[in-house]
Design an enzyme around this catalytic site. Structure first.
Site, PDB file in Angstrom:
ATOM      1  N   LYS A   1       0.872  -1.180   0.000  1.00 14.72           N
ATOM      2  CA  LYS A   1       0.000   0.000   0.000  1.00 14.72           C
ATOM      3  C   LYS A   1       0.910   1.231   0.000  1.00 14.72           C
ATOM      4  O   LYS A   1       1.474   1.606   1.023  1.00 14.72           O
ATOM      5  CB  LYS A   1      -0.907  -0.026   1.235  1.00 14.72           C
ATOM      6  CG  LYS A   1      -1.547   1.312   1.613  1.00 14.72           C
ATOM      7  CD  LYS A   1      -2.475   1.874   0.566  1.00 14.72           C
ATOM      8  CE  LYS A   1      -3.138   3.154   1.071  1.00 14.72           C
ATOM      9  NZ  LYS A   1      -2.183   4.303   1.168  1.00 14.72           N
TER      10      LYS A   1
ATOM     11  N   GLU B   1       9.259   2.270  11.151  1.00 11.89           N
ATOM     12  CA  GLU B   1      10.338   3.251  10.985  1.00 11.89           C
ATOM     13  C   GLU B   1       9.663   4.607  10.894  1.00 11.89           C
ATOM     14  O   GLU B   1       8.980   4.917   9.922  1.00 11.89           O
ATOM     15  CB  GLU B   1      11.158   2.939   9.738  1.00 11.89           C
ATOM     16  CG  GLU B   1      12.544   3.543   9.800  1.00 11.89           C
ATOM     17  CD  GLU B   1      12.776   4.526   8.677  1.00 11.89           C
ATOM     18  OE1 GLU B   1      12.839   5.730   8.996  1.00 11.89           O
ATOM     19  OE2 GLU B   1      12.890   4.106   7.526  1.00 11.89           O
TER      20      GLU B   1
ATOM     21  N   CYS C   1      13.888  11.303   6.869  1.00 13.88           N
ATOM     22  CA  CYS C   1      13.662  11.112   8.306  1.00 13.88           C
ATOM     23  C   CYS C   1      14.927  11.209   9.132  1.00 13.88           C
ATOM     24  O   CYS C   1      14.914  11.718  10.239  1.00 13.88           O
ATOM     25  CB  CYS C   1      12.983   9.777   8.553  1.00 13.88           C
ATOM     26  SG  CYS C   1      13.957   8.358   8.007  1.00 13.88           S
TER      27      CYS C   1
ATOM     28  N   GLU D   1       9.628  17.414  14.517  1.00 11.43           N
ATOM     29  CA  GLU D   1      10.020  17.095  13.152  1.00 11.43           C
ATOM     30  C   GLU D   1       9.253  17.991  12.179  1.00 11.43           C
ATOM     31  O   GLU D   1       8.024  18.001  12.167  1.00 11.43           O
ATOM     32  CB  GLU D   1       9.733  15.629  12.835  1.00 11.43           C
ATOM     33  CG  GLU D   1      10.218  15.243  11.455  1.00 11.43           C
ATOM     34  CD  GLU D   1       9.979  13.769  11.137  1.00 11.43           C
ATOM     35  OE1 GLU D   1      10.881  13.146  10.566  1.00 11.43           O
ATOM     36  OE2 GLU D   1       8.886  13.263  11.450  1.00 11.43           O
TER      37      GLU D   1
END
Length: 509
Positions: free
Chosen positions: A204, A278, A312, A414
């Site tokens: 997906k 993750e 990331c 973030e």
């Protein structure tokens, strides 16, 4: 969110001129009506559509099915049938042969993958043109682990009298859910170990980037992988929720934001289902007093603002010694300001747009919060349209903030966009405390002329990966986060083990 984990330098797409006009692009996929189930492209059951938008222009250029629960049922059933068939009963070496053929087929599609990826999420072609080679490298690395699976693991009873044969079995049907920032490699990093282990999968992709992954599925089909082993469904985030909770899914592997990861972890815990997550990061680059700033400048963008800050692991907090703070700010400012921003289809572009309009607005909100809380922008700090020349698309000027304090939002949260914060520290102990004073723990860098001193600092950083004078990851070494950056690891034998379940057969001796 996350990143491309790449051992190799970024290369250019061989068939791409310096700048490509969108009007003459001929891509294999744009408006499609099908999903990949049971070894064939099949019309989706759901009738809703998801648009695909070029973030460099804001224009819709494609669309895919917004799949339904019935599409998920069909894909999972296909994977379940394949798992009951020959695939998990092949030898690991036989499955490795398929991985090697997939790698060859992926490389044949390198230019199409790059250009489709760039039109989906705005990654500059100088970045996306390395995606196929890196994906092929991941597949070949995991193929090399076939011998590990074939080795008979016999363990004697500690007190004698018997032994145990430890079997490594595939965990089953796996849901692979990937983000939009590196849509190819963050699927392949899951797909390769799952296939080698003998699992079957339902992929997906993120809703903004559903087309480039079709080229990976084409490569799988061209390599002759049996029907049902790999399935692809496209759709919005709600479809991911359906997939995660499907009763016939045995494992979930997800890369994406920490809030979504928490929901997946909660669902997987409720269902007693293994999960690899993750997630986000807010990593730090510690600049030791003896650092060579010229050398740091040469790797700064790749280590701290790769892919327009939409990576990331990058170290978006730069921790500079008070004795050299102004010097570090000047170097970082000059390096970021010199990176060309513009059309991501131009090979000279370093900084492209943010991937979506929503992310564009999020990044600008963080920029404004930095100003409001007293940080000082030394370059950038606006929507690029305000500077002229980039009136279309979702462009934010690459931004550096000085005079940043640890409590500020831009230092703690973030951002996932082209924003760097430079903080000041008095001594090494304070630098390490600042680096560890975060809810995340994914990446990090230490810059120093003394490798032993840098290694000692890296060893004290509470994070999953640290680079010394650069950052790159290694397909043969585990990559994973601590704390709010995730659960489990990808890459290395550890990443393969995530797709295995164990059985001990005991016998007397």
């Amino acid at each position: 969110m996350t990143s491309l984990h790449d051992q190799n330098s970024v290369t250019s797409a061989s068939a791409s001129p310096a700048s490509i006009a969108r009007g003459v692009l001929s891509l294999p996929y744009s408006n499609v009506d099908d999903v990949f189930v049971d070894g064939a492209w099949t019309p989706a059951i759901g009738t809703d559509r998801n648009p695909v938008t070029d973030p460099a222009t804001g224009e819709v250029w494609g669309s895919v099915p917004d799949g339904s629960a019935e599409d998920i049922d069909a894909a999972v059933a296909s994977a379940r049938r394949a798992f009951a068939g020959e695939w998990p009963r092949l030898t690991p070496t036989e499955r490795a042969g398929y991985l090697l053929r997939i790698a060859d087929e992926v490389e044949k599609r390198a230019t199409e993958i790059s250009l489709t990826n760039t039109r989906e999420n705005g990654s500059p072609v100088a970045e996306s043109s390395g995606a196929a080679a890196n994906a092929a490298g991941i597949l070949r690395y995991f193929a090399s682990l076939a011998g590990y699976l074939e080795h008979e693991d016999v363990r004697a009873f500690p007190r004698g009298g018997g032994e145990s044969i430890v079997r490594r079995d595939p965990v089953g049907v796996c849901a692979l859910i990937a983000p939009w920032n590196f849509p190819i490699n963050l699927v392949v990093s899951k797909l390769a170990p799952a296939l080698l282990a003998g699992c079957t999968v339902v992929i997906k992709p993120a809703s903004p980037t559903p087309l480039s992954i079709r080229l990976i599925v084409d490569a799988v089909a061209a390599a002759g992988v049996p029907a049902g082993v790999v399935n692809l469904i496209t759709g919005s985030g709600r479809l991911g929720d359906v997939l995660v909770r499907h009763p016939d899914v045995d494992k979930v592997a997800f890369t994406g934001s920490t809030p979504v990861g928490r929901r997946i972890a909660a669902a997987s815990g409720e269902l007693l289902r293994p999960v690899t997550l993750e997630l986000g990061g807010k990593s730090s680059a510690i600049v030791l007093p003896d650092a060579d700033l010229d050398a740091m400048s040469s790797v700064l963008i790749r280590s701290c603002m790769r892919n327009t800050g939409q990576t990331c692991y990058i170290s978006t907090r730069i921790l500079a010694p008070a004795s050299r703070y102004d010097e570090v700010v000047d170097m970082v400012t000059a390096t970021i300001a010199a990176g060309p921003q513009g059309d991501p289809l131009d090979q000279a572009t370093v900084f492209g747009p943010t991937a979506t309009e929503s992310q564009f607005r999020t990044v600008l909100d963080y920029v404004e919060s930095g100003r409001a809380e007293g940080a000082r922008p030394t370059t950038g700090g606006r929507a690029a349209s305000l500077a002229g020349g980039l009136e279309r698309g979702f462009f934010v000027e690459p931004t550096v903030f000085a005079d940043v304090e640890p409590w500020m939002r831009i230092s703690r949260e973030e951002i996932f966009g082209p924003v760097l914060s430079v903080l000041k520290y008095a001594d090494v102990d304070e630098a390490i405390a600042l680096a560890n004073n975060t809810e995340f723990g994914l990446g990090g860098v230490v810059f120093s002329g003394d490798e032993s001193a840098a290694f000692a600092v890296a060893d004290r950083m509470d994070t999953g990966s640290v680079g010394i004078n650069f950052f790159a990851s290694n397909h043969a070494a585990p990559f994973g986060g601590r704390h709010d950056s995730g659960l489990g690891t990808e890459y290395g034998i550890e990443g393969l083990n995530a797709y295995l379940t164990y059985k001990s057969i005991h016998r007397r001796k």
